[in-house]
Scaffold this motif. Structure first.
Motif, PDB file in Angstrom:
ATOM      1  N   LEU A 134     -12.817  42.740 -33.531  1.00 49.64           N
ATOM      2  CA  LEU A 134     -14.001  42.798 -32.668  1.00 49.64           C
ATOM      3  C   LEU A 134     -15.108  41.899 -33.209  1.00 49.64           C
ATOM      4  N   ILE A 135     -15.347  41.954 -34.512  1.00 51.08           N
ATOM      5  CA  ILE A 135     -16.385  41.121 -35.118  1.00 51.08           C
ATOM      6  C   ILE A 135     -16.067  39.645 -34.939  1.00 51.08           C
ATOM      7  N   LEU A 136     -14.824  39.259 -35.213  1.00 49.55           N
ATOM      8  CA  LEU A 136     -14.441  37.852 -35.068  1.00 49.55           C
ATOM      9  C   LEU A 136     -14.500  37.394 -33.611  1.00 49.55           C
ATOM     10  N   ALA A 137     -14.133  38.264 -32.679  1.00 45.88           N
ATOM     11  CA  ALA A 137     -14.191  37.900 -31.264  1.00 45.88           C
ATOM     12  C   ALA A 137     -15.631  37.721 -30.800  1.00 45.88           C
ATOM     13  N   VAL A 138     -16.512  38.614 -31.215  1.00 44.83           N
ATOM     14  CA  VAL A 138     -17.922  38.491 -30.827  1.00 44.83           C
ATOM     15  C   VAL A 138     -18.513  37.222 -31.420  1.00 44.83           C
ATOM     16  N   GLN A 139     -18.189  36.928 -32.687  1.00 37.32           N
ATOM     17  CA  GLN A 139     -18.727  35.722 -33.311  1.00 37.32           C
ATOM     18  C   GLN A 139     -18.194  34.455 -32.662  1.00 37.32           C
ATOM     19  N   THR A 140     -16.958  34.493 -32.188  1.00 36.97           N
ATOM     20  CA  THR A 140     -16.359  33.301 -31.604  1.00 36.97           C
ATOM     21  C   THR A 140     -16.747  33.109 -30.141  1.00 36.97           C
ATOM     22  N   VAL A 141     -16.600  34.147 -29.359  1.00 41.60           N
ATOM     23  CA  VAL A 141     -16.736  34.026 -27.910  1.00 41.60           C
ATOM     24  C   VAL A 141     -18.172  34.221 -27.431  1.00 41.60           C
ATOM     25  N   MET A 142     -18.912  35.122 -28.021  1.00 44.54           N
ATOM     26  CA  MET A 142     -20.210  35.510 -27.474  1.00 44.54           C
ATOM     27  C   MET A 142     -21.401  34.748 -28.037  1.00 44.54           C
ATOM     28  N   ARG A 143     -21.184  33.807 -28.937  1.00 43.15           N
ATOM     29  CA  ARG A 143     -22.331  33.136 -29.552  1.00 43.15           C
ATOM     30  C   ARG A 143     -23.146  32.339 -28.530  1.00 43.15           C
ATOM     31  N   MET A 144     -22.521  31.517 -27.734  1.00 42.89           N
ATOM     32  CA  MET A 144     -23.248  30.709 -26.753  1.00 42.89           C
ATOM     33  C   MET A 144     -23.815  31.548 -25.595  1.00 42.89           C
ATOM     34  N   PRO A 145     -23.055  32.484 -25.013  1.00 46.58           N
ATOM     35  CA  PRO A 145     -23.661  33.316 -23.962  1.00 46.58           C
ATOM     36  C   PRO A 145     -24.836  34.158 -24.470  1.00 46.58           C
ATOM     37  N   LEU A 146     -24.799  34.571 -25.738  1.00 48.62           N
ATOM     38  CA  LEU A 146     -25.907  35.368 -26.273  1.00 48.62           C
ATOM     39  C   LEU A 146     -27.200  34.561 -26.324  1.00 48.62           C
ATOM     40  N   ILE A 147     -27.096  33.268 -26.561  1.00 44.56           N
ATOM     41  CA  ILE A 147     -28.295  32.435 -26.578  1.00 44.56           C
ATOM     42  C   ILE A 147     -28.958  32.457 -25.205  1.00 44.56           C
ATOM     43  N   GLY A 148     -28.173  32.268 -24.157  1.00 43.94           N
ATOM     44  CA  GLY A 148     -28.714  32.302 -22.803  1.00 43.94           C
ATOM     45  C   GLY A 148     -29.263  33.673 -22.420  1.00 43.94           C
ATOM     46  N   ILE A 149     -28.534  34.717 -22.770  1.00 45.06           N
ATOM     47  CA  ILE A 149     -28.986  36.077 -22.446  1.00 45.06           C
ATOM     48  C   ILE A 149     -30.279  36.395 -23.180  1.00 45.06           C
ATOM     49  N   ASN A 150     -30.383  35.978 -24.445  1.00 47.79           N
ATOM     50  CA  ASN A 150     -31.609  36.218 -25.208  1.00 47.79           C
ATOM     51  C   ASN A 150     -32.792  35.487 -24.596  1.00 47.79           C
ATOM     52  N   ILE A 151     -32.584  34.255 -24.129  1.00 46.87           N
ATOM     53  CA  ILE A 151     -33.672  33.510 -23.486  1.00 46.87           C
ATOM     54  C   ILE A 151     -34.122  34.225 -22.216  1.00 46.87           C
ATOM     55  N   ILE A 152     -33.172  34.707 -21.432  1.00 45.74           N
ATOM     56  CA  ILE A 152     -33.529  35.433 -20.201  1.00 45.74           C
ATOM     57  C   ILE A 152     -34.309  36.707 -20.512  1.00 45.74           C
ATOM     58  N   VAL A 153     -33.876  37.451 -21.518  1.00 43.96           N
ATOM     59  CA  VAL A 153     -34.561  38.691 -21.882  1.00 43.96           C
ATOM     60  C   VAL A 153     -35.968  38.394 -22.410  1.00 43.96           C
ATOM     61  N   ILE A 154     -36.104  37.354 -23.213  1.00 42.22           N
ATOM     62  CA  ILE A 154     -37.432  36.991 -23.724  1.00 42.22           C
ATOM     63  C   ILE A 154     -38.363  36.604 -22.578  1.00 42.22           C
ATOM     64  N   LEU A 155     -37.871  35.792 -21.641  1.00 37.82           N
ATOM     65  CA  LEU A 155     -38.704  35.414 -20.494  1.00 37.82           C
ATOM     66  C   LEU A 155     -39.059  36.622 -19.635  1.00 37.82           C
ATOM     67  N   PHE A 156     -38.096  37.518 -19.442  1.00 40.35           N
ATOM     68  CA  PHE A 156     -38.334  38.742 -18.677  1.00 40.35           C
ATOM     69  C   PHE A 156     -39.439  39.581 -19.329  1.00 40.35           C
ATOM     70  N   LYS A 157     -39.377  39.709 -20.646  1.00 38.52           N
ATOM     71  CA  LYS A 157     -40.396  40.487 -21.350  1.00 38.52           C
ATOM     72  C   LYS A 157     -41.755  39.793 -21.336  1.00 38.52           C
ATOM     73  N   LEU A 158     -41.769  38.475 -21.416  1.00 39.70           N
ATOM     74  CA  LEU A 158     -43.036  37.748 -21.367  1.00 39.70           C
ATOM     75  C   LEU A 158     -43.700  37.850 -20.000  1.00 39.70           C
ATOM     76  N   ILE A 159     -42.897  37.779 -18.945  1.00 37.66           N
ATOM     77  CA  ILE A 159     -43.455  37.815 -17.590  1.00 37.66           C
ATOM     78  C   ILE A 159     -43.865  39.228 -17.171  1.00 37.66           C
ATOM     79  N   LEU A 160     -42.983  40.186 -17.402  1.00 41.22           N
ATOM     80  CA  LEU A 160     -43.251  41.545 -16.928  1.00 41.22           C
ATOM     81  C   LEU A 160     -43.820  42.485 -17.980  1.00 41.22           C
ATOM     82  N   GLY A 161     -43.872  42.057 -19.193  1.00 43.64           N
ATOM     83  CA  GLY A 161     -44.483  42.870 -20.251  1.00 43.64           C
ATOM     84  C   GLY A 161     -43.576  43.832 -20.801  1.00 43.64           C
TER      85      GLY A 161
END
Length: 81
Positions: free
Chosen positions: A54-81
């Motif tokens: 599980l750890i190796l799969a998350v590190q391999t597969v989810m690294r790039m999608p997590l960057i995008g998801i984190n940016i969306i969450v940060i923008l969501f929190k900045l806009i809506l508080g």
């Protein structure tokens, strides 16, 4: 803080982020989770091997999608508080 779907999603995102940044040499090797053991003695389905996979799969597969998801969450929190 009331329990909500957004709170659960945010908590799961934080857990995925934590798993994605674990260092194999410095942290995982110290606690014996550096590489899965593939053998034919019936230990393939052990909990330790599943956690390592599980750890190796998350590190391999989810690294790039997590960057995008984190940016969306940060923008969501900045806009809506």
């Amino acid at each position: 803080m009331p329990l909500s779907i957004y709170g659960l999603l945010e908590a799961s995102l934080l857990v995925l982020n934590a798993i994605a940044i674990l260092n194999r040499q410095r942290f995982l090797k110290k606690i014996g989770l550096d590489a899965p053991v593939h053998s034919f003695d019936g230990q393939e389905g052990s909990v330790k091997n599943q956690v390592i996979s599980l750890i190796l799969a998350v590190q391999t597969v989810m690294r790039m999608p997590l960057i995008g998801i984190n940016i969306i969450v940060i923008l969501f929190k900045l806009i809506l508080g």
